[in-house]
Write an enzyme that holds these catalytic residues in place. Structure first.
Site, mmCIF file in Angstrom:
data_model
loop_
_atom_site.group_PDB
_atom_site.id
_atom_site.type_symbol
_atom_site.label_atom_id
_atom_site.label_comp_id
_atom_site.label_asym_id
_atom_site.label_seq_id
_atom_site.Cartn_x
_atom_site.Cartn_y
_atom_site.Cartn_z
ATOM 1 N N HIS A 22 10.968 -51.981 -16.199
ATOM 2 C CA HIS A 22 10.193 -51.549 -17.360
ATOM 3 C C HIS A 22 8.732 -51.928 -17.188
ATOM 4 O O HIS A 22 8.411 -53.052 -16.824
ATOM 5 C CB HIS A 22 10.763 -52.198 -18.623
ATOM 6 C CG HIS A 22 9.923 -51.985 -19.827
ATOM 7 N ND1 HIS A 22 9.250 -53.010 -20.440
ATOM 8 C CD2 HIS A 22 9.632 -50.867 -20.514
ATOM 9 C CE1 HIS A 22 8.584 -52.532 -21.475
ATOM 10 N NE2 HIS A 22 8.803 -51.231 -21.542
ATOM 11 N N ASP A 69 7.711 -45.174 -20.901
ATOM 12 C CA ASP A 69 7.540 -46.370 -21.730
ATOM 13 C C ASP A 69 7.146 -45.964 -23.154
ATOM 14 O O ASP A 69 6.136 -45.281 -23.351
ATOM 15 C CB ASP A 69 6.466 -47.256 -21.114
ATOM 16 C CG ASP A 69 6.448 -48.663 -21.665
ATOM 17 O OD1 ASP A 69 6.918 -48.864 -22.811
ATOM 18 O OD2 ASP A 69 5.949 -49.562 -20.974
ATOM 19 N N TYR A 118 -7.614 -44.242 -8.709
ATOM 20 C CA TYR A 118 -7.215 -44.782 -7.404
ATOM 21 C C TYR A 118 -6.849 -46.258 -7.505
ATOM 22 O O TYR A 118 -5.866 -46.721 -6.904
ATOM 23 C CB TYR A 118 -8.332 -44.606 -6.373
ATOM 24 C CG TYR A 118 -8.596 -43.182 -5.934
ATOM 25 C CD1 TYR A 118 -7.688 -42.155 -6.159
ATOM 26 C CD2 TYR A 118 -9.776 -42.863 -5.285
ATOM 27 C CE1 TYR A 118 -7.946 -40.852 -5.749
ATOM 28 C CE2 TYR A 118 -10.049 -41.564 -4.865
ATOM 29 C CZ TYR A 118 -9.133 -40.568 -5.101
ATOM 30 O OH TYR A 118 -9.398 -39.289 -4.694
#
Length: 151
Positions: A22, A69, A118
């Site tokens: 998670h 989530d 990035y």
């Protein structure tokens, strides 16, 4: 091959999804993303290819196994259009539709500047590169909790 599982999900992809916990992040990207370079810095440490898939198809398959989530405001991040932070390209709406359908609700997607994206990708668990030609086919999905019955 397993029953009921999208055949595009390789054993390695399923392994990566099983290793993730998670709050871990998964990058799904196009062929233009510097995926091999960035993947070396992820938790998994190497690039995972999902050849023959565009980004929405790959995400759709992955999200059959991985929830997003629900404890964060924006469980999906995408790269901003360089030079036009409010710019929109077709892949953005296509991915929005995929994540909304997978979760059965409107999912907030946040935009990150290219180099911020990035850096976030380097902190991800793994990177899955599709055959999508892009442009701006770069998304980070934050893994949610799988609600399982007690043993």
């Amino acid at each position: 091959m397993l029953k009921g599982m999208d055949p595009r999900l390789s054993a390695e992809i399923v392994h990566v999804l099983m290793l993730m916990g998670h709050g871990d992040d998964l990058v799904i990207c196009d062929v233009n993303h510097p995926a091999a370079t960035i993947a070396a810095e992820t938790t998994y440490g190497r690039l995972v290819d999902m050849a023959g898939c565009d980004i929405p198809t790959a995400a759709r398959a992955i999200l059959t196994l991985m929830p997003l989530d629900s404890f964060v405001p924006a469980p999906v991040s995408r790269m901003q259009v360089v030079g036009d932070p409010d710019g929109v390209v077709p892949i953005f709406a296509r991915m929005q539709a995929v994540v909304d359908l997978a979760e059965g609700r409107a999912v907030q997607v946040q935009a990150l500047e290219r180099f911020a994206f990035y850096e976030a990708a380097k902190r991800s668990f793994a990177i899955i590169r599709t055959s999508d030609s892009g442009p701006y086919g770069c998304f980070i999905l934050k893994k949610g909790v799988v609600d399982l019955p007690e043993l």
